[in-house]
Scaffold this active site. Structure first.
Site, mmCIF file in Angstrom:
data_model
loop_
_atom_site.group_PDB
_atom_site.id
_atom_site.type_symbol
_atom_site.label_atom_id
_atom_site.label_comp_id
_atom_site.label_asym_id
_atom_site.label_seq_id
_atom_site.Cartn_x
_atom_site.Cartn_y
_atom_site.Cartn_z
ATOM 1 N N SER A 149 -5.985 -4.725 40.602
ATOM 2 C CA SER A 149 -6.030 -5.436 39.338
ATOM 3 C C SER A 149 -6.501 -6.851 39.597
ATOM 4 C CB SER A 149 -4.609 -5.422 38.783
ATOM 5 O OG SER A 149 -4.516 -6.289 37.700
ATOM 6 N N HIS A 163 -11.737 -9.431 33.726
ATOM 7 C CA HIS A 163 -10.549 -8.702 34.161
ATOM 8 C C HIS A 163 -10.974 -7.274 34.487
ATOM 9 C CE1 HIS A 163 -7.720 -5.538 32.603
ATOM 10 N NE2 HIS A 163 -6.988 -6.067 33.559
ATOM 11 N N ASN A 165 -9.135 -3.420 36.242
ATOM 12 C CA ASN A 165 -7.949 -2.768 36.766
ATOM 13 C C ASN A 165 -8.252 -1.276 36.890
ATOM 14 O OD1 ASN A 165 -5.580 -0.953 35.964
ATOM 15 N ND2 ASN A 165 -4.508 -2.833 36.426
ATOM 16 N N ARG A 167 -6.293 2.350 38.341
ATOM 17 C CA ARG A 167 -4.993 2.789 38.841
ATOM 18 C C ARG A 167 -4.810 4.310 38.797
ATOM 19 N NH1 ARG A 167 -5.120 0.448 34.055
ATOM 20 N NH2 ARG A 167 -4.337 1.604 32.271
ATOM 21 N N GLY A 316 12.482 -4.289 40.846
ATOM 22 C CA GLY A 316 11.939 -4.723 42.138
ATOM 23 C C GLY A 316 10.479 -5.105 42.091
ATOM 24 N N SER A 317 9.884 -5.157 40.888
ATOM 25 C CA SER A 317 8.466 -5.516 40.840
ATOM 26 C C SER A 317 8.316 -7.011 41.106
ATOM 27 C CB SER A 317 7.847 -5.143 39.500
ATOM 28 O OG SER A 317 8.570 -5.760 38.469
ATOM 29 N N ARG A 318 7.135 -7.387 41.564
ATOM 30 C CA ARG A 318 6.911 -8.767 41.979
ATOM 31 C C ARG A 318 6.345 -9.571 40.807
ATOM 32 N NH1 ARG A 318 3.062 -11.842 45.214
ATOM 33 N NH2 ARG A 318 4.205 -13.109 46.716
#
Length: 359
Positions: A149, A163, A165, A167, A316-318
């Protein structure tokens, strides 16, 4: 004679084993040079599972990250990317590459994440609302998600923000069946409209789609215009591009090849536009308009963007990586309206009524 033959066979086998090991070392060195950092799954694991789609997708997103970072760094030689590898205790991790306060780019980020674990209730609910029938086992849904991304915010108001992305998602249901799908897209957000650039951008994406099916570009172009819609403003975030989600047919291999073509188009669709305008002169008024448009970008990302929402809902995502898409600077003015028939009003007109750029 038999012993001699055995010795010869053993010698040959050892020679072949040494050759294979040397080949693997060479391959490992080449992979290491191709990427910005060691991959999340590890080079050995990627090589062992090189035929599996998950590994091929991880290699593709790592390559896409490196290609874009190198192309951006070439245009902004005074700046450098901070490369952060991070781990997620629930499973997996990622690599964030961010360039900040360069001569050409105010902020450019290219992230890779490869995460696994269990979907949170909230994230599963979001997916079910999109029509996914997900059967959990003891309330748990194992998942694996990976993607690349990027958001690029240039300094010069005549260089558009871009932009992209791409996935891949996999979920294992209670009975062991796996659901999988791909999603992604590439879109452009100019501050000022340049028709030639818009045509170049859309044509490059159309060519990538047309290799696979002539119906894809018109379908995904419309999807992009509909998706990047700031409802409360009645305007699009930019001049679009392509966008798709939940794509799981005709086959895993065919969709992967399509995604690969799209990922390979990100550098050629954007970098020539940056080269063309990064030394254009601009006025303080033009810079102000860029800041106001960036405010709209922030509104879309925080209120509507599904990827941002999913990231914020995943345990727990950053957070730093999720909010990397936000510009370094932006502005919100009360009741700002550009003068009629100005360049700014022309831009707004296209954002309210999307155009067909390639026919």
């Amino acid at each position: 004679g038999t012993l001699g033959g055995l010795g010869l066979a053993l010698g040959l086998w050892r020679g072949q084993a040494a050759l294979a090991a040397a080949r693997e070392d060479e391959e490992e060195k080449e992979l290491r040079q191709r990427f910005m950092a060691p991959p999340v799954s590890g080079l050995g694991e990627l090589r062992r599972r090189r035929r599996e789609l998950r590994s091929r997708m991880e290699v593709l997103i790592m390559e896409t990250q490196a290609e874009m970072c190198r192309a951006l760094a070439d245009l902004d030689p005074g700046a450098s990317f901070a490369v952060d590898s991070w781990e997620r205790k629930e499973g997996g991790g990622g690599i964030s590459c961010v360039l900040q306060d360069g001569e050409v780019f105010e902020k450019a980020g290219v992230n890779v994440s490869v995460v696994s674990g269990f979907l949170s209730e909230e994230a599963a609910r979001q997916m079910r609302s999109r029509g996914k029938s997900l059967k959990a086992k003891d309330g748990k849904l194992p998942f694996c998600a990976m993607g690349v991304s990027s958001v690029i915010h240039p300094k010069n108001p005549h260089v558009p923000t871009m932009h992209f992305n791409y996935r891949y998602f996999e979920i294992e249901e209670a009975d062991g069946t796996k659901q999988w799908w791909f999603g992604g897209g590439t879109d452009l957000t100019p501050t000022y409209l340049n028709e030639e650039d818009a045509v170049h951008f859309h044509k490059t994406l159309k060519e990538a789609c047309d290799k696979h099916d002539l119906k894809l570009y018109p379908k995904y172009k419309k999807w992009c215009d509909d998706y990047f819609y700031i409802k409360h403003r009645g305007e699009r975030r930019g001049i679009g591009g392509i966008f798709f989600d939940d794509v799981d047919s005709p086959s895993k291999e065919e969709v992967f090849q399509f995604v690969k073509s799209c990922a390979k188009a990100v550098v050629p669709c954007y970098i020539p536009i940056v080269k063309k305008h990064c030394h254009d002169s601009f006025t303080p008024e033009e810079k102000l308009w860029q800041q106001l448009r960036r405010g709209r970008y922030v509104e879309f990302n925080l209120v509507y963007d599904r990827g941002t929402k999913f990231g914020l809902l995943t345990p727990g995502s950053r957070i730093e990586s999720i909010l990397m898409s936000l510009p370094l600077t932006a502005r919100w003015e009360y009741m700002h309206n550009p003068p009629e028939s100005s360049k700014e009003a022309e831009m707004l007109e296209v954002l309210r009524n999307p155009k067909d750029w390639v026919h």
